[in-house]
Design an enzyme around this catalytic site. Structure first.
Site, PDB file in Angstrom:
ATOM      1  N   CYS A 198       0.831  -1.208   0.000  1.00 38.59           N
ATOM      2  CA  CYS A 198       0.000   0.000   0.000  1.00 38.59           C
ATOM      3  C   CYS A 198       0.868   1.263   0.000  1.00 38.59           C
ATOM      4  O   CYS A 198       1.541   1.539  -0.984  1.00 38.59           O
ATOM      5  CB  CYS A 198      -0.986  -0.023   1.170  1.00 38.59           C
ATOM      6  SG  CYS A 198      -2.405   1.074   0.915  1.00 38.59           S
ATOM      7  N   HIS A 216      -3.800  -5.536   1.293  1.00 42.60           N
ATOM      8  CA  HIS A 216      -3.599  -5.781   2.720  1.00 42.60           C
ATOM      9  C   HIS A 216      -4.008  -7.228   3.023  1.00 42.60           C
ATOM     10  O   HIS A 216      -5.014  -7.710   2.511  1.00 42.60           O
ATOM     11  CB  HIS A 216      -4.443  -4.826   3.561  1.00 42.60           C
ATOM     12  CG  HIS A 216      -3.997  -3.404   3.475  1.00 42.60           C
ATOM     13  ND1 HIS A 216      -2.798  -2.974   3.978  1.00 42.60           N
ATOM     14  CD2 HIS A 216      -4.596  -2.311   2.937  1.00 42.60           C
ATOM     15  CE1 HIS A 216      -2.671  -1.671   3.778  1.00 42.60           C
ATOM     16  NE2 HIS A 216      -3.748  -1.244   3.127  1.00 42.60           N
TER      17      HIS A 216
END
Length: 489
Positions: free
Chosen positions: A331, A427
């Site tokens: 991310c 994630h």
């Protein structure tokens, strides 16, 4: 509606774990249970099936209840972006950025959202177990409160106070809370729990009775140190400050701790591997020579990237890459690895553009639209499951060498031409054992850990079994039921 609320004498006293344990214990008794936290502050979050986000702890508590997470379980989430600003999430969606100075004035209006979510959640279950935030003893924050007594009184939910004996002073913490809070708030508290006890509980009998006598509240039990709690995803960054236990490991993976590190529970699955040592590198410490470096997510990527440079970690990362060792960015960490990050609208601070670390041939532009999506697919020849939660779009030649592909066949992430540097927006990328095994095989280590979800589930069952032995669960359930009768009357 039947409900029970745990509040604490302070932060990090173990409320989240106890709520998760109670949820699993009552679910094991055949009850339909739901977790609820009116207001949370955390940069560790999870994506719900309906495309919203809630605090990681409430997602774990939903797992404890064996139900899907819902935005109603955590209607107000604050995600710190700087020392004095936070992103405000209401019912799973971004409602804007809030300065600390405006929070006191703004939160009172959120009580309507909180109570609506609570009523909606309560209508579909037998019991709601509510978690407070911080402590009701923070009387300077009482006006307009929606997290502790402000909610408890508005919803008429009985409270049990949790004290942490491991940090010391638990008698004063509980009795002192009784002394400083408003009498009407104190009337909402019906008892206390002692948490994190090491040794023989009988040694605390006199202290336990002293608390009952001085506070006028009854005790519901002494909870021993819950060793299995370490297997649950952590929400509070305070855990990053604790040194990891030393052990003989075959490979070492390092992750630098930036000021706005987010979703660092992405690394938790690595702790399941006996052949892996995970090193969280604190500020002021160089990244040591390791087998792999992971850059975790960030709530403020550009400021965290500046911090990486200020620490000299950019030099360490490039040296690591020159030695032919892999780097993985997740991310915000993925965005940092690129050529540039642009913030034309000033989402994270002053508008502008900064150079990235230059290890991936990509560019990122931060935008106001937030991607919130559960994803699954394949990477490294193995399956993955997780979720995306980011603001910004990433493009560039390296995306033609994706880190993996989603289930619909679309590319995900990017890889450098030499194959050593990878970036992903997923994630939970390492949660499935086969995906983790594929990454560890590159380091010459055979994976022997389970899926992260199986480890979490086993830990919840173990914690629930401990609470059954050491807490008067029947009395807690009776307390919640009396509250339900009172509301119907």
């Amino acid at each position: 509606m039947v409900a029970l609320m745990l509040q604490g004498t302070g932060s990090d006293v173990g409320k989240s774990v106890l709520v998760a344990g109670l949820c699993r214990a009552f679910a094991n008794r055949g009850l339909s249970v739901r977790p609820f936290k009116p207001q949370n502050m955390s940069n560790n979050a999870a994506v719900t099936a309906d495309g919203g986000e809630i605090g990681r702890a409430q997602a774990t508590q939903a797992i404890a209840c064996r139900v899907e997470p819902s935005v109603d379980m955590n209607p107000v989430l604050l995600k710190p972006q700087g020392d004095r600003t936070s992103q405000l999430i209401v019912r799973g969606q971004v409602r804007g950025t809030l300065a600390a100075a405006r929070w006191r004035e703004g939160r009172e209006g959120l009580l309507v959202d909180v109570l609506d979510s609570f009523e909606r959640l309560s209508a579909g279950c037998d019991l709601v177990v509510v978690e407070g935030a911080g402590s009701p003893a923070e009387i300077n924050l009482r006006a307009g409160d929606i997290a502790n007594m402000g909610f408890a009184r508005a919803a008429d939910v009985p409270v049990v106070l949790v004290g942490d004996i491991d940090r010391g002073g638990v008698i004063a913490a509980i009795v002192g809370t009784r002394a400083v809070i408003d009498p009407a708030d104190a009337a909402m508290i019906h008892g206390f729990l002692i948490n994190k006890f090491r040794g023989d509980p009988a040694l605390f009998d006199d202290g336990y009775r002293a608390i009952e006598a001085r506070s006028g509240w009854r005790g519901y039990g002494v909870v021993p140190w819950l060793a299995d709690a370490v297997r649950l995803p952590s929400e509070d960054a305070v855990i990053l400050e604790r040194p990891a236990a030393s052990a003989q490991r075959r490979v070492t993976i390092a992750c630098p701790i930036t000021p706005r590190i987010a979703n660092f529970d992405d690394l938790d699955p690595l702790r399941l591997e006996p052949g892996v040592a995970l090193v969280m590198v604190p500020p002021g410490t160089p990244i040591p020579e390791v087998d792999m470096i992971v850059l975790a997510g960030s709530k403020a990527t550009i400021p965290d990237l500046a911090f990486v440079r200020a620490q000299g970690w950019d030099i360490d990362i490039r040296a690591h890459h020159r030695r032919g060792k892999p780097v993985l960015g997740l991310c915000g960490g993925y965005q940092m690895l690129g050529r540039s990050i642009a913030d034309p609208d000033g989402i994270e601070g002053p508008a502008g553009r900064v150079d990235g670390l230059g290890l991936l041939d990509i560019d990122t532009v931060l935008t106001g639209r937030k991607t919130l999506e559960r994803v699954r697919g394949r990477a490294q020849g193995a399956a993955f499951e997780g979720y995306e939660m980011h603001m910004g779009a990433t493009t560039g030649p390296a995306t033609a060498r994706p880190a993996g592909h989603r289930a619909d066949g679309s590319p995900e992430g990017a890889t450098s031409a030499d194959g050593l540097v990878s970036g992903s927006y997923v994630h939970g990328l390492l949660a499935l054992a086969e995906q983790r095994a594929a990454w560890l095989a590159r380091l010459g280590v055979a994976s022997s850990g389970p899926d992260h979800s199986a480890s979490i589930d086993a830990a919840l069952d173990a914690i629930a079994a401990t609470l059954e032995r050491h807490v008067d669960l029947d009395a807690l359930l009776a307390l919640s039921e009396r509250a339900g009768h009172r509301q119907r009357d």
